[in-house]
Design a protein around this motif. Structure first.
Motif, PDB file in Angstrom:
ATOM      1  N   UNK A 129      -9.684 -53.892  67.842  1.00  0.00           N
ATOM      2  CA  UNK A 129      -9.318 -54.545  69.396  1.00  0.00           C
ATOM      3  C   UNK A 129      -9.577 -55.986  69.342  1.00  0.00           C
ATOM      4  N   UNK A 130      -8.781 -56.686  70.100  1.00  0.00           N
ATOM      5  CA  UNK A 130      -9.023 -58.233  70.380  1.00  0.00           C
ATOM      6  C   UNK A 130      -8.980 -58.378  71.640  1.00  0.00           C
ATOM      7  N   UNK A 131      -9.910 -59.399  72.223  1.00  0.00           N
ATOM      8  CA  UNK A 131     -10.481 -59.657  73.450  1.00  0.00           C
ATOM      9  C   UNK A 131      -9.195 -60.746  74.022  1.00  0.00           C
ATOM     10  N   UNK A 132      -8.471 -60.435  75.037  1.00  0.00           N
ATOM     11  CA  UNK A 132      -7.454 -61.465  75.279  1.00  0.00           C
ATOM     12  C   UNK A 132      -7.315 -61.540  77.032  1.00  0.00           C
ATOM     13  N   UNK A 133      -6.743 -62.349  77.223  1.00  0.00           N
ATOM     14  CA  UNK A 133      -6.412 -62.763  78.778  1.00  0.00           C
ATOM     15  C   UNK A 133      -4.990 -62.006  78.899  1.00  0.00           C
ATOM     16  N   UNK A 134      -4.727 -61.598  80.220  1.00  0.00           N
ATOM     17  CA  UNK A 134      -3.486 -61.100  80.420  1.00  0.00           C
ATOM     18  C   UNK A 134      -2.386 -61.856  80.535  1.00  0.00           C
ATOM     19  N   UNK A 135      -1.913 -62.242  79.438  1.00  0.00           N
ATOM     20  CA  UNK A 135      -0.600 -63.305  79.358  1.00  0.00           C
ATOM     21  C   UNK A 135       0.344 -62.544  78.390  1.00  0.00           C
ATOM     22  N   UNK A 136       1.454 -62.607  78.921  1.00  0.00           N
ATOM     23  CA  UNK A 136       2.463 -61.791  77.973  1.00  0.00           C
ATOM     24  C   UNK A 136       2.594 -62.314  76.702  1.00  0.00           C
ATOM     25  N   UNK A 137       2.895 -63.775  76.350  1.00  0.00           N
ATOM     26  CA  UNK A 137       2.911 -64.477  75.229  1.00  0.00           C
ATOM     27  C   UNK A 137       1.671 -64.146  74.271  1.00  0.00           C
ATOM     28  N   UNK A 138       0.362 -63.932  74.854  1.00  0.00           N
ATOM     29  CA  UNK A 138      -0.774 -63.628  74.112  1.00  0.00           C
ATOM     30  C   UNK A 138      -0.891 -61.948  73.525  1.00  0.00           C
ATOM     31  N   UNK A 139       0.111 -61.275  74.368  1.00  0.00           N
ATOM     32  CA  UNK A 139       0.116 -60.023  73.770  1.00  0.00           C
ATOM     33  C   UNK A 139       1.041 -59.867  72.840  1.00  0.00           C
ATOM     34  N   UNK A 140       2.330 -60.669  73.000  1.00  0.00           N
ATOM     35  CA  UNK A 140       3.075 -60.548  71.935  1.00  0.00           C
ATOM     36  C   UNK A 140       2.522 -61.277  70.651  1.00  0.00           C
ATOM     37  N   UNK A 141       1.524 -62.190  70.846  1.00  0.00           N
ATOM     38  CA  UNK A 141       0.862 -62.645  69.524  1.00  0.00           C
ATOM     39  C   UNK A 141      -0.069 -61.629  68.918  1.00  0.00           C
ATOM     40  N   UNK A 142      -0.623 -60.833  69.757  1.00  0.00           N
ATOM     41  CA  UNK A 142      -1.516 -59.823  69.551  1.00  0.00           C
ATOM     42  C   UNK A 142      -0.765 -58.530  68.615  1.00  0.00           C
ATOM     43  N   UNK A 143       0.530 -58.446  69.011  1.00  0.00           N
ATOM     44  CA  UNK A 143       1.290 -57.445  68.177  1.00  0.00           C
ATOM     45  C   UNK A 143       1.707 -58.016  66.794  1.00  0.00           C
ATOM     46  N   UNK A 144       1.987 -59.535  66.598  1.00  0.00           N
ATOM     47  CA  UNK A 144       2.079 -59.979  65.250  1.00  0.00           C
ATOM     48  C   UNK A 144       1.056 -59.982  64.339  1.00  0.00           C
ATOM     49  N   UNK A 145      -0.094 -60.234  64.968  1.00  0.00           N
ATOM     50  CA  UNK A 145      -1.279 -60.122  64.155  1.00  0.00           C
ATOM     51  C   UNK A 145      -1.812 -58.915  63.691  1.00  0.00           C
ATOM     52  N   UNK A 146      -1.216 -57.779  64.327  1.00  0.00           N
ATOM     53  CA  UNK A 146      -1.510 -56.236  63.735  1.00  0.00           C
ATOM     54  C   UNK A 146      -2.529 -55.513  64.375  1.00  0.00           C
ATOM     55  N   UNK A 147      -2.951 -55.993  65.693  1.00  0.00           N
ATOM     56  CA  UNK A 147      -4.419 -55.338  66.029  1.00  0.00           C
ATOM     57  C   UNK A 147      -3.873 -53.932  66.659  1.00  0.00           C
ATOM     58  N   UNK A 148      -4.863 -52.842  66.670  1.00  0.00           N
ATOM     59  CA  UNK A 148      -4.582 -51.668  67.325  1.00  0.00           C
ATOM     60  C   UNK A 148      -4.645 -51.624  68.639  1.00  0.00           C
ATOM     61  N   UNK A 149      -5.574 -52.412  69.446  1.00  0.00           N
ATOM     62  CA  UNK A 149      -5.533 -52.610  70.782  1.00  0.00           C
ATOM     63  C   UNK A 149      -6.013 -53.961  71.198  1.00  0.00           C
ATOM     64  N   UNK A 150      -5.781 -54.032  72.323  1.00  0.00           N
ATOM     65  CA  UNK A 150      -6.186 -55.368  72.974  1.00  0.00           C
ATOM     66  C   UNK A 150      -7.185 -54.847  74.259  1.00  0.00           C
ATOM     67  N   UNK A 151      -8.130 -55.735  74.441  1.00  0.00           N
ATOM     68  CA  UNK A 151      -9.255 -55.468  75.467  1.00  0.00           C
ATOM     69  C   UNK A 151      -8.881 -56.538  76.608  1.00  0.00           C
TER      70      UNK A 151
END
Length: 237
Positions: A129-151
């Motif tokens: 899981x990666x710790x992220x701010x609630x920004x749609x662009x950051x979530x899209x980036x999280x998908x690209x890096x392959x994380x299972x979850x975001x916190x």
């Protein structure tokens, strides 16, 4: 039901303030599980001002729920995670001198770095899981890096909850929709408490887990640890 993972860092802070082994971190983890916690979270930092690296090794054999290790993926931290092989590792970009986590990952800027680490964790069978701010662009980036979850970093939500909870939750709702589009699992944490937890849970469908430490341990001073854990669990039903 959203799972409750109890962060026991503050138990270690109290122990370290006096030296010795009171309160005992391992026993505290056992008690949290016995009282209903569905996970144990620790966040060791380089200066070991609360959870020590040895605590993490000591906890691994006794945690019977889900063991979640949070931290900045420095070489020492990654070695610890590889040795212990917890059920989940949560990558947090906190500076060594940070009092507490205060920002999420820029998943676009750190794409290559995160991709390599997440790939390595997955090869070891560790959910990431990666710790992220609630920004749609950051979530899209999280998908690209392959994380299972975001916190989702919920400090901003908690700060504005009492003045305007609808506005406070709005960016998190958008982030959840985006995460679900990409099939990313959802965790949340930071400054969640008995006042703001239920509203968060009710408005973020699919929330899998919350990690709560500081507020929960503070409440336990007045309400008792068992009663406090049960109160938090009720907010998540």
């Amino acid at each position: 039901m959203t799972k409750l993972s109890v962060n026991i860092n503050k138990i270690a802070t109290l122990r370290n303030a006096r030296g010795g082994d009171r309160p005992n971190v391992v026993q505290a983890a056992k008690d949290c599980e016995r009282f209903g916690a569905q996970g144990i979270t620790v966040h060791p930092r380089p200066d070991e001002r609360h959870i020590r690296y040895q605590d993490v090794y000591d906890l691994k054999p006794i945690v019977t729920t889900e063991f979640n290790i949070e931290g900045n993926p420095t070489p020492d931290f990654l070695k610890l995670v590889k040795d212990v092989k917890p059920e989940q590792v949560t990558l947090v970009p906190d500076a060594p001198d940070a009092i507490t986590s205060n920002a999420g990952w820029d998943t676009i800027k750190h794409k290559d770095f995160l991709t390599d680490i997440i790939s390595e964790m997955k090869s070891l069978g560790i959910r990431t899981s990666i710790f992220v701010d609630p920004l749609e662009s950051i979530i899209e980036g999280a998908a690209i890096v392959g994380t299972d979850r975001v916190e989702l970093y919920t400090e901003d939500y908690a700060r504005h909850y009492h003045s305007n909870r609808k506005a406070a939750i709005a960016p998190y709702v958008k982030a959840v929709v985006k995460a679900q589009e990409y099939g990313i699992g959802l965790n949340a944490g930071h400054d969640l408490d008995l006042d703001n937890l239920k509203y968060l849970k009710d408005n973020l469908p699919g929330l899998l887990e919350v990690s709560i430490g500081h507020a929960l341990i503070c409440d336990a001073l007045y309400l008792g640890l068992e009663n406090t854990i049960q109160l938090y669990l009720r907010q998540l039903k």
